[in-house]
Structure formats: C-alpha cells, structure tokens
Design an enzyme around this catalytic site. Sequence first.
Site, PDB file in Angstrom:
ATOM      1  N   SER A 131      44.041  28.358  37.893  1.00 20.07           N
ATOM      2  CA  SER A 131      42.652  28.824  37.872  1.00 20.07           C
ATOM      3  C   SER A 131      42.023  28.745  36.489  1.00 20.07           C
ATOM      4  O   SER A 131      40.839  28.937  36.333  1.00 20.07           O
ATOM      5  CB  SER A 131      42.546  30.248  38.413  1.00 20.07           C
ATOM      6  N   LYS A 169      42.016  35.867  33.543  1.00 17.72           N
ATOM      7  CA  LYS A 169      40.663  35.373  33.842  1.00 17.72           C
ATOM      8  C   LYS A 169      39.758  35.627  32.650  1.00 17.72           C
ATOM      9  O   LYS A 169      40.085  36.406  31.765  1.00 17.72           O
ATOM     10  CB  LYS A 169      40.057  36.131  35.035  1.00 17.72           C
TER      11      LYS A 169
END
Length: 633
Positions: A131, A169
């Site tokens: 990701s 993230k």
Amino acid sequence: MYTFYLFSIILYMLTKKQTQVLDFVKTYRAKNRYAPSLEEIKRKFKLASVSTSHYYIRKLQDAGFLNKEHNQPRAVSTVEAKQMIEIPILGAIAAGQPIEAIEISDETITIAKDEIGKQGKHYALRVQGSSMIDEGIFDGDIVVIRKQDVAENGQTVVAVIDDNQATLKKLYRENGKFRLQPANPTLFPIYRDEVEVRGVVVKIIRNLESQLDQGQSRDEKYVRKIDYSWDYRGEKTKSHTHGIHTYPAMFIPQVGRRLLETYSKEGDTICDIFCGSGSALVESRLIGRNAYGIDLNPLAIFLAKAKTTPINPQKLTKEYLTLLNRVEKIKDNEIQRPNFKNIDFWFKDKVIVKLAKLKKAIRAIKDETIQDFLMVAFSETARYSSNTKTGEFKLVRIKGDKLEKHDPDVIGIFRKHAEKNIAGMTEFYKDAKKDSWTKIIYGDSSKDNGIKANSIDCIVTSPPYGDSRTTVAYGQFSRLSAQWIDVFEDPNDASGVDNDLLGGRATKNLIHTLASGYLKESLEKIAKQDEARAKDVLSFNLGLNECLKQAHRILKPGKYFCLVVGNRLVKQVRIPTDFIIAELAEKIGFTCEDIIVRNIPGKRMPIKNSPTNIVGALEETMNKESIVVLRKN
Ligand SMILES: C[S@@+](CC[C@H](N)C(=O)[O-])C[C@H]1O[C@@H](n2cnc3c(N)ncnc32)[C@H](O)[C@@H]1O
C-alpha cells in the site's frame, strides 16, 4: 541515489551476497591496489550478468560501504567503518490491511548511527504488502521508526487503530477525523475518529535479494526479473536539456544513464539507434561517452541536436533578450505565412500572425546553434498555441465553445518555454563533458547508415512499441511543429513520416521466415481475430529484425546492446516483444543476458489508447516495460 517523495536516504541492509561482494572488493583492492571489474565480480560470484555486478556495487555505494566518486567499479574504494548502532526489529507492519500490532522478535539490524539522527529512540519493522509503493516502500523492506506519539500532516506513521491493529500509512487530520492514506492509487484511505501514533518512518532499508526474487516470471527459455530499483519513481526527469521539448515515450534519463554506466565506460563510443529526442545522448554527453544517434523522424533529429549541442548561456541569454525586442517591432505586413495544408484548420489567423513574427525574429539570429535552440521553444509554442488538445500525442482538434474561446498568449508561451530551456542549457553547458562528441544521423536504422562495422562499444535504445497507426504516432505528434520550423523542404511531406517508421507499411501477407516461436504464436492468435492487425505486427517485427542485424554489424564483439521495450496488447493478445527480440537476436549472433522488468511511473504514454479510433474501443498500453540486455557473441 534513489530519492522518493518523503525520505532523503534509503538504507540498504547488507545481504549475505552483498557482504561477500564487499569482502571480495576489499581483498582484491588490498592485493591489486585497484578494485575488480564488473566482469570479474560477475565471474567470481557466477552472476547472471554484469548488470547484476553493477547492482551490487551500486548498493554498496548507496549504503556507504564503497566510495562513489566515480561510477567505474575499478575506481571504487572501501570507506572507513562508520559508528554503527543496533536497532531491534520488533516484527511486521502491514502496508495494506491493518494487522495485529507489533509482535516481539529478537532480530536486530545494524546501521550507521549518523543515518538516523541523534534524537529519539528507534525501532524497526518489516513491511508486508504494497500500500505504500508510491512512497518507495515495498513488500519486504525494513522501515526504521522514530518513537513518538504525535505526527505532522502527511508524515508516514505507524498507526494503531480499532482493536490493536497496526498499519503503515500517511496521516492527515481532516474535519476532526484522521485519514490514513495509502500511497498506492488502487487502494482507499481509512477514516477514523481516533488513531494512536506509535512513531514516524525515518528510514527505509531495502533488501536487494527479496526485490530481485519478487515476481520472477520464468519461461522455458527466458526469465523476466521484476526490479523496482529501475522505476525511479518521483525522481527529477527534466534536468539539463531533458525538459526542453515534449516527445512521446522519452527515456527516463536515469534508465539511460544506468545502462550506459553499466555497459560502457568513459571515452567509449555508444549509439542509440532510435534516439528520438536524444535523452540517452544527453546522458552520454554528461558522463563522457561519444555518441551516435539515429532516427527517421526529422523533428526528433532536430531536437536531439539542440539538446546535445552545448551553448554558452550568456551568449544565449543576450540573443534571447534582443529577440524579444526585435519581435515587438515586426509589423503585420512584414511576415510570411507558412504554406502548408490545413494551416487554418489547426491555427487561428491571429495565432498564425504572432507565430510568423516570432519565427522571423528567431531567423534573424546569426549564430545557427542559438537560432536552432530558440526554435525548440518556438516549436513547443506552435504546438501549444495550435487548435489541438494538449496532452494528446495524436492530432485532435478542440471543439465548439472551447475552440471559440481559444486565445493563446503566443509570446507568453514562448517566453515561458525559452526561459526554462535557457536554464536547462545553463546546466547542460556546465556539466557536459567538453571532450566528448555527439553525432546525429537522419536515417533508417534497419539500413546501413555509414557507421563502421565493429566500431561501437554499446547500444542503448528504446524502439517504438509498434506501428504508428495503433501505438504512438511520432510523425503525427511532430507534424505541426515540423511544418513551422522548416525541417522539411516541402512542409507537406511531414504527413508521410509515420509510414516510413517501423511497421509503417503492413505486409501483403502473413508469410515470413522470422525465427521466433513467440512471434508465430502471437501472430496466429491475432490473425484469427483480425488479419490486418496481424500484418501490422508482422511488418513491425520484420523491420525490427533488420535493425537488430544492423546493430549486430556496428557493435564490437563481446559488447552490449540494451533495448527498453514494451509488451503491447493487440486484440487482447499480449505480444512478448522482449522474448521475441531475445529469440530473433540469438539467431543473429547475440546472447540474451538479462530481461529486467520496470514500472513506468513517468513515461509519457497514454494509459489507454484507441487503435480503432472508435470511442470505447480502448486498448490497454503498458505500465511496465522490459529492458532486454543482449551481448554480441
Ligand atoms: C520510443 S521512441 C525513442 C524515444 C527516445 N528514447 C527519447 O528519449 O526521446 C522511438 C523512436 O524510433 C524512431 N523510429 C521508428 N522507426 C525508425 C527507423 N526505422 N529508423 C530509425 N528510427 C526509427 C521514432 O521516430 C521514434 O523517435
């Protein structure tokens, strides 16, 4: 060195093999007083190719274990040991769906202390998932985290959400909520009212072995190695003269440079047989290689010459300022309108007048190299002020209301481009090696262009992806510019360029003697659906095969030929151009040493294109390409 958006330095943990290579370099140097060559490293470790040796050397340089003043391995030397620090690897972190937060493990990594800053406590985590790939964090990497419970907007953090779920993230605060943003366009952000920050990423440690192993696609004969280190995502691609003019499917300079550095040395003579706007030639000049460039598109030749001819920036600026004065004084009745077909369809009358004044003022410059250099900015100005849609490589006219309102500031556009280009030339003039030369040939690379047999030390090139009709139409892209800047004696000849390029004329039938099983299979599948398209594909490959023969003729024995190619999809049939080239080349007298697959983050290619020009009939073009490394036997 690879720079990504967020981190200035990526560290590399030394793998077993890297440590062995480092020990070998150290011992060899101690004995011989110079470092081993890439070839010697290849032989010693039975590596597949010298590019792999280069890779190890680069990694050791990037990790600070070898000096990097020169790019030649013989010039490397080991550096003094740095003060090291041991950091615990606490477990895995998901760069994907959150996973159970941080387990304890007893692994540690050792890195140089000055790499992570003096402040704070640190720990490391092994990354799982993809990701964060747009931030240069890949599956298998190790991230070093500085412990802290707060973070600034946009920092990459270890975030714990819900019931002890940890994820890696980018963190943003928005409207009283937290947004955890993946750096991968295919994934969605996660929104939460509460997020616990457990630290921010300060370093990425890349594990070379795991990268090389990832995604190997084995075939009976050839192996494709996916190698993210060739992506150069987020890197500057417009330095020096690289950004002076748009051209379809330009080389990322870093790719050209790395191939040249790996497979040639300073003082060598290299060649780009499909040089286009000259990216590889610019790089070769910057690293001291003599270079030939060949292309069959006159605009490409013009651009490549302008990009590789150093001009004193002071003289250039002086002429440019005089030019701006001169253009203001030119009266409407003093201009000469160019005379090419459909000029009024592609340009408004007002624009034609302004362009013609600008052109007259540029043509008054006595120094031809300066005149040509400023013509490059003029060429961009002609394209940008035309009635064509920007961002298209094919000529598509803007319509209706938009066309009505279209009122480009011709001189403003020119000034913007000219000033940016002068800045690029200033950089190029400073860095170009003074005793290297570049020769650019207008010619067909499937034929003999006068370069002597066995005279070239290395060929680095990127052929077209397929015929111009269904892939990139280089001629069509260049047409309006070429017509304005007089690269053709008769400007109306500009529309014929695409027919002469590789695959420009379909074959009469599908009978051929090309020795490639992969090509045969692809042609059969395509022909079942559309014979005409199969003939286009065959014509392209017949031409390419002739180019391979010429490349073989000019290259010195034992030297390398690198082709950056795309495996395009035609009628839902993926054509393995990399394997086809490998097969054809091996018949001609090359050995295929490597096939490396890279992502194309910045290549100016349409993501989708319509071969049929029927709305909705989209055909995917590539977002990956292969680098085929051949060696002449
Ligand atoms: C992918 S582009 C090269 C782009 C180049 N690497 C750059 O950075 O600008 C391929 C080039 O091949 C040229 N070309 C196509 N057929 C050719 C041929 N038969 N001989 C020489 N050049 C050809 C096209 O004009 C085009 O400029």
